[in-house]
Scaffold this active site. Structure first.
Site, PDB file in Angstrom:
ATOM      1  N   ASP A 330     -35.864 -34.563 -16.792  1.00 56.96           N
ATOM      2  CA  ASP A 330     -35.367 -35.247 -15.590  1.00 56.96           C
ATOM      3  C   ASP A 330     -34.649 -34.275 -14.660  1.00 56.96           C
ATOM      4  O   ASP A 330     -34.233 -33.192 -15.067  1.00 56.96           O
ATOM      5  CB  ASP A 330     -34.387 -36.357 -16.001  1.00 56.96           C
ATOM      6  CG  ASP A 330     -33.222 -35.805 -16.796  1.00 56.96           C
ATOM      7  OD1 ASP A 330     -33.465 -34.986 -17.708  1.00 56.96           O
ATOM      8  OD2 ASP A 330     -32.064 -36.161 -16.513  1.00 56.96           O
ATOM      9  N   GLU A 331     -34.498 -34.703 -13.427  1.00 52.10           N
ATOM     10  CA  GLU A 331     -33.665 -34.035 -12.419  1.00 52.10           C
ATOM     11  C   GLU A 331     -33.869 -32.521 -12.399  1.00 52.10           C
ATOM     12  O   GLU A 331     -32.926 -31.754 -12.484  1.00 52.10           O
ATOM     13  CB  GLU A 331     -32.184 -34.345 -12.683  1.00 52.10           C
ATOM     14  CG  GLU A 331     -31.869 -35.821 -12.531  1.00 52.10           C
ATOM     15  CD  GLU A 331     -30.374 -36.117 -12.676  1.00 52.10           C
ATOM     16  OE1 GLU A 331     -29.822 -36.732 -11.751  1.00 52.10           O
ATOM     17  OE2 GLU A 331     -29.770 -35.744 -13.699  1.00 52.10           O
ATOM     18  N   VAL A 332     -35.132 -32.109 -12.280  1.00 53.95           N
ATOM     19  CA  VAL A 332     -35.408 -30.673 -12.261  1.00 53.95           C
ATOM     20  C   VAL A 332     -35.421 -30.191 -10.811  1.00 53.95           C
ATOM     21  O   VAL A 332     -36.265 -30.601 -10.025  1.00 53.95           O
ATOM     22  CB  VAL A 332     -36.755 -30.371 -12.953  1.00 53.95           C
ATOM     23  CG1 VAL A 332     -37.042 -28.887 -12.907  1.00 53.95           C
ATOM     24  CG2 VAL A 332     -36.724 -30.876 -14.390  1.00 53.95           C
TER      25      VAL A 332
END
Ligand SMILES: *[C@@H]1O[C@H](CO)[C@@H](O)[C@H](O)[C@H]1NC(C)=O
Ligand SMILES: *[C@@H]1O[C@H](CO)[C@@H](O)[C@H](O)[C@H]1NC(C)=O
Ligand SMILES: *[C@@H]1O[C@H](CO)[C@@H](O)[C@H](O)[C@H]1NC(C)=O
Ligand SMILES: *[C@@H]1O[C@H](CO)[C@@H](O)[C@H](O)[C@H]1NC(C)=O
Length: 537
Positions: A330-332
């Site tokens: 997530d949230e890369v």
């Protein structure tokens, strides 16, 4: 402060008397099943009578089950001490009519199937008879597996109460027949040991409290940007990223947590979140960072990155025996990849832009996990960005979008629901009612697609959580979600007032068992508003 002045007392008394009259009547009228049954989560089928039975002083377990690892016996002993709630109990004997000698437990699965694993049969049937005077008898518990029997123990413990007059343990409303099984096979709680270290006894207490609500997966978000507390024998400098030398778990500690949970019917889902959320890995191995000034996501261009992931998952496979591992994803934010000349050159050479590199990273990590025998859970961004490329065995973990589960299962993948606006425990302004009403199968009507939603999970992110406040932030709101995940859909309450009293009762039960569950009345982990009974707060 808090004491009534004598002049106001009379008026308050009048109001109080009026309230008793009004509510007294309302209670008489609304003496529904909900108010009588105090079991949480509500079982699939419950029948009960009007008699009272007593637990004999020798109340014990009788079984033919070859309880090699002691799971059944230990579970039974824990149940008995929960029932006593630390009261000094007088042991009932033949002078009490209707004496229960113990619990006879019948487990039908062959013992070698005892391995706790995803999808194991958790059903049970519990019967509490009314023995005739002078003829003590056993209650009966039947289950396919020892883990179903453990759920039966939890239910039985909620039927028992200490009678303050006679000082014996009694079961009211016997005879009981309860036939029960969970609606979803995955009923999770996430803990986060990166944002704050959680000492081992705290994690064990959380595991114990989960069993009371019949949750069955502890999702252990072990590492993140802020700290790397776990020993990884293959790469012994990784835990240099811990906050301090003592805020750490040895590999043996992790194995002990897994074993402790397993004996209580709870699987541990370990997570390493890659390639984002991994800055702390580089404290011990700086070459995992794109550069000293730009430290995450993990360097996609460096073969060493994947060697380390392979080493971690190899070590995990010796400790975390659950069928699934969580690989985050997530949230890369890939900006460090494009701004670091070495990596941007590599990207050009490979003919990849940064979003393709993100996909490359996640899929390569998936392959490594598969090579160690795991099926993979990934956060939903991986599905949103390249869902068709994910391994078909991937379970997509929803956290952002409402309605994402619908898209995931329509694509044929499995889904775990944790939509943040309803099931994030660190959102203190989300009420228990909202936790209760969050329906994982919302808008999914196709039966085959429904089966792909394997369950849900409430998430206790750790930014403002440590040993001082974790229990009251989890409970009682996690219990509201636990009923949603356990109880058959048609038995779930639509109107929250129908379950308020029963949940308040469960919250008080948690308190009696030493769990610091917060009042229902207020935001997450609020303290009580003022003096008053546990049952109305
Ligand atoms: C049975 O229990 C009662 C009440 O606690 C007690 O008075 C009585 O002595 C006990 N009888 C026997 C045989 O233990
Ligand atoms: C990504 O990271 C860069 C550098 O740290 C930052 O400037 C940028 O705002 C971030 N982008 C997003 C979408 O957060
Ligand atoms: C990367 O390339 C793919 C395929 O050409 C394209 O669809 C995508 O928009 C590109 N992403 C970025 C961030 O340029
Ligand atoms: C679910 O369906 C209802 C109407 O049936 C609709 O109003 C709602 O927006 C849908 N929710 C999602 C998350 O798609």
């Amino acid at each position: 402060m808090g004491r009534m002045g004598s002049s106001g007392g009379g008026a308050v008394m009048v109001v109080a008397v009026a309230l008793v009259l009004v509510f007294g009547n309302a209670l008489e009228l609304a003496r529904s099943e909900e108010e009588i049954l105090k079991i949480w989560p509500m079982p699939a089928e419950v029948r009960y009578g009007q008699r009272q039975v007593y637990l004999s002083g020798e109340f014990g377990v009788s079984t033919e089950y070859a309880d090699g690892s002691g799971i059944l016996k230990d579970g039974f002993n824990r149940m008995v001490s929960l029932i006593k709630e630390d009261h000094v109990v007088v042991e009932a004997n033949l002078s009490h009519n209707s004496l229960l000698l113990g619990l006879h437990v019948l487990i039908s699965s062959p013992n070698h199937q005892e391995q706790l694993q995803y999808g194991i049969d958790e059903s049970y049937k519990l019967m509490v008879p009314v023995p005739s005077p002078g003829k003590p008898a056993y209650a009966h518990l039947q289950a396919q597996t020892v883990y179903g029997a453990l759920h039966g123990f939890q239910t039985f413990s909620q039927l028992c109460q200490f009678n303050f007059k006679s000082k014996v343990i009694e079961v009211k409303m016997a005879p009981w027949t309860i036939i029960d099984q969970p609606r979803f096979s995955y009923r999770g709680l996430l803990i986060d040991t990166s944002r704050h270290y959680l000492p081992l006894p705290v994690i064990k207490n959380v595991i114990d409290s989960m069993t009371y609500a019949k949750l069955n997966v502890l999702h252990w978000h072990i590492v993140d940007t802020q700290s790397f507390p776990l020993e990884i024998p293959s790469y012994p400098k990784l835990w240099d990223g811990a906050y301090s030398t003592s805020e750490r778990y040895t590999a043996a500690d992790a194995a002990e947590i897994v074993s402790y949970a397993q004996k209580r019917g709870i699987n541990v889902l370990a997570e390493i979140d890659v390639p984002g959320h991994a800055l702390s890995w580089g404290i011990g191995y700086p070459s995992l960072w794109p550069s000293k000034d730009c430290q995450q996501p993990l360097d996609v261009s460096n073969e060493f990155t994947f060697k380390v992931i392979d080493g971690i998952l190899s070590d995990f496979s010796k400790i975390f025996k659950f069928k699934f591992v969580h690989l985050g994803g997530d949230e890369v934010n890939t900006s460090c990849w494009t701004t670091t000349p070495r990596i941007s050159k590599w990207l050009k050479k490979k003919g990849m832009n940064e979003s393709q590199a993100y996909e490359y990273f996640v899929l390569r990590a998936q392959d490594i996990a598969l090579s160690h025998g795991y099926e993979i859970v990934n956060w939903e961004e991986t599905f949103v960005n390249f869902g068709k490329k994910l391994n078909p065995k991937t379970i997509v973990h929803n956290w952002l979008a409402v309605g994402l589960a619908q898209q995931v299962v329509a694509s044929g993948l499995r889904c775990i629901v944790s939509n943040q606006e309803k099931w994030y425990l660190d959102h203190l302004d989300t009420t228990w009612e909202e936790f209760y009403l969050n329906e994982p199968l919302r808008n999914i009507t196709n039966l085959n697609q429904q089966k792909l939603v394997i369950g849900g999970e409430v998430c206790m992110w750790g930014e403002t959580i440590d040993a001082s406040d974790i229990e009251q932030t989890i409970w009682p709101r996690a219990a509201a979600a636990a009923e949603r995940l356990w109880t058959p859909y048609d038995k779930l309450a639509k109107n929250m007032r129908q379950v308020t009293g029963r949940l308040a009762h469960f919250r008080c039960l948690l308190n009696q068992r030493g769990v610091a569950a917060a009042p229902l009345d207020g935001f997450g982990r609020s303290s009580p508003r003022g003096p008053g009974s546990c049952y109305i707060q």
